[in-house]
Design a protein around this motif. Structure first.
Motif, PDB file in Angstrom:
ATOM      1  N   ALA A   8       0.925  -1.001   0.055  1.00 27.61           N
ATOM      2  CA  ALA A   8      -0.036  -0.030   0.017  1.00 27.61           C
ATOM      3  C   ALA A   8       0.738   1.199  -0.115  1.00 27.61           C
ATOM      4  O   ALA A   8       0.752   2.294  -0.603  1.00 27.61           O
ATOM      5  N   TYR A   9       1.812   1.312   0.876  1.00 27.99           N
ATOM      6  CA  TYR A   9       2.730   2.491   0.995  1.00 27.99           C
ATOM      7  C   TYR A   9       3.580   2.633  -0.444  1.00 27.99           C
ATOM      8  O   TYR A   9       3.466   3.941  -0.930  1.00 27.99           O
ATOM      9  N   PHE A  10       3.881   1.575  -1.182  1.00 33.88           N
ATOM     10  CA  PHE A  10       4.572   1.678  -2.404  1.00 33.88           C
ATOM     11  C   PHE A  10       3.585   2.357  -3.540  1.00 33.88           C
ATOM     12  O   PHE A  10       3.984   3.332  -4.374  1.00 33.88           O
ATOM     13  N   LEU A  11       2.371   1.931  -3.607  1.00 39.80           N
ATOM     14  CA  LEU A  11       1.497   2.176  -4.455  1.00 39.80           C
ATOM     15  C   LEU A  11       1.002   3.589  -4.124  1.00 39.80           C
ATOM     16  O   LEU A  11       0.873   4.654  -4.991  1.00 39.80           O
ATOM     17  N   ARG A  12       0.718   4.046  -2.884  1.00 44.21           N
ATOM     18  CA  ARG A  12       0.328   5.422  -2.475  1.00 44.21           C
ATOM     19  C   ARG A  12       1.645   6.292  -2.854  1.00 44.21           C
ATOM     20  O   ARG A  12       1.169   7.415  -3.532  1.00 44.21           O
ATOM     21  N   THR A  13       2.622   5.932  -2.666  1.00 40.07           N
ATOM     22  CA  THR A  13       3.764   7.076  -3.065  1.00 40.07           C
ATOM     23  C   THR A  13       3.671   7.071  -4.482  1.00 40.07           C
ATOM     24  O   THR A  13       3.924   8.433  -4.808  1.00 40.07           O
ATOM     25  N   ALA A  14       3.469   6.174  -5.492  1.00 46.10           N
ATOM     26  CA  ALA A  14       3.456   6.418  -6.824  1.00 46.10           C
ATOM     27  C   ALA A  14       2.353   6.913  -7.270  1.00 46.10           C
ATOM     28  O   ALA A  14       2.355   7.968  -8.102  1.00 46.10           O
ATOM     29  N   VAL A  15       0.985   6.845  -6.793  1.00 42.56           N
ATOM     30  CA  VAL A  15      -0.132   7.707  -7.153  1.00 42.56           C
ATOM     31  C   VAL A  15       0.150   9.011  -6.909  1.00 42.56           C
ATOM     32  O   VAL A  15      -0.279   9.811  -7.729  1.00 42.56           O
ATOM     33  N   ASN A  16       0.643   9.369  -5.595  1.00 45.80           N
ATOM     34  CA  ASN A  16       0.611  10.794  -5.393  1.00 45.80           C
ATOM     35  C   ASN A  16       1.949  11.419  -6.055  1.00 45.80           C
ATOM     36  O   ASN A  16       1.657  12.492  -6.505  1.00 45.80           O
ATOM     37  N   ALA A  17       2.724  10.837  -6.576  1.00 49.35           N
ATOM     38  CA  ALA A  17       3.874  11.419  -7.358  1.00 49.35           C
ATOM     39  C   ALA A  17       3.306  11.694  -8.861  1.00 49.35           C
ATOM     40  O   ALA A  17       3.318  12.682  -9.101  1.00 49.35           O
ATOM     41  N   LYS A  18       2.405  10.786  -9.081  1.00 53.47           N
ATOM     42  CA  LYS A  18       1.948  11.253 -10.360  1.00 53.47           C
ATOM     43  C   LYS A  18       0.554  12.327 -10.397  1.00 53.47           C
ATOM     44  O   LYS A  18       0.528  13.169 -11.207  1.00 53.47           O
TER      45      LYS A  18
END
Length: 250
Positions: A99-109
């Motif tokens: 979840a942390y990995f994906l949230r980081t990616a989503v928020n970077a985008k």
């Protein structure tokens, strides 16, 4: 612009081996393009070249994404600009929470697009909804990225990433390999839910069964590092019956 991506005379190698030999391909906006071809034709090399994977050295040609040549762009820049690759063999990353990995990616985008970032509660609410839809186990959210996941779970996780990131150009590299029928159906439904008439899909597959679920608009046959034939969905039946040799060279 009606084309999402135009690949012109693309030549690329992995190590000392040249694999793409002047490949030309146009991907229309909002359409599903499928690439089929024998083993060693260059299918995975093409997908990696599109996203800028470090294995690939581009020797010549252009990859125009929305009219801009992205050959020299970093993989991170391409991802932020809306290009997504689902890997054939997703790697396990121990110690990195899914979840942390994906949230980081989503928020970077989202930052890249000038949007507000999602807080933890907003993100988890959306992620749990998608996890349920994909038939994934709820605990997969809190586990390390792909660690101990079965083949089907890894592929579902790739689709979860796609749904959360909302990319514009989606490349699926043999997403169907190693899936049982339930996982194949769940993955296909996840992909179909992303069709909106705007996004473009490039579905790279060795088998035709996923194309029964994800209806392609175009079939392209890749052989010896080039696209040798393009046709409609009816081409699948011909390939199954007669094989790739029947098409000869374009």
């Amino acid at each position: 612009m009606s084309n999402m991506m135009e690949i012109k005379d693309l030549q690329a190698k992995i190590g000392d081996k040249k694999i793409l030999n002047g490949l030309n391909l146009t991907l229309e906006k909002g359409k599903v393009h499928a690439i089929m071809g024998p083993n060693g034709a260059g299918k995975s090399t093409l997908s990696k070249a599109i996203v800028g994977h470090y294995d690939i050295e581009v020797l010549g040609g252009e990859i125009l994404y929305r009219g801009e040549n992205i050959v020299d762009k970093e993989p991170e820049e391409r991802a932020l600009d809306g290009i997504f690759l689902s890997f054939q063999h997703p790697v396990e990353v121990a110690g990195v929470n899914n979840a942390y990995f994906l949230r980081t990616a989503v928020n970077a985008k989202r930052r890249h697009e000038g949007k507000d970032e999602l807080n933890a509660a907003e993100f988890l609410r959306e992620m749990k909804k998608q996890v349920e839809t994909l038939g994934m186990k709820p605990d997969m959210i809190s586990r390390s990225l792909n660690e101990g996941f079965s083949g089907g779970e890894k592929k579902r996780n790739e689709i979860l990433q796609m749904q959360m990131l909302q990319p514009d150009m989606i490349v699926l590299d043999e997403i169907d390999s190693g899936l049982d029928i339930d996982a194949l159906r769940a993955v296909s439904e996840g992909i179909n839910s992303m069709k909106d008439g705007e996004r473009s899909f490039l579905v790279i597959t060795h088998y035709s069964r996923i194309l029964d679920y994800i209806k392609p608009d175009y079939i392209h046959v890749l052989k010896d590092g080039k696209i040798v034939h393009t046709g409609g969905p009816e081409l699948v039946a011909q390939l199954e019956e007669e094989g790739y040799e029947s098409l000869g060279e374009a």
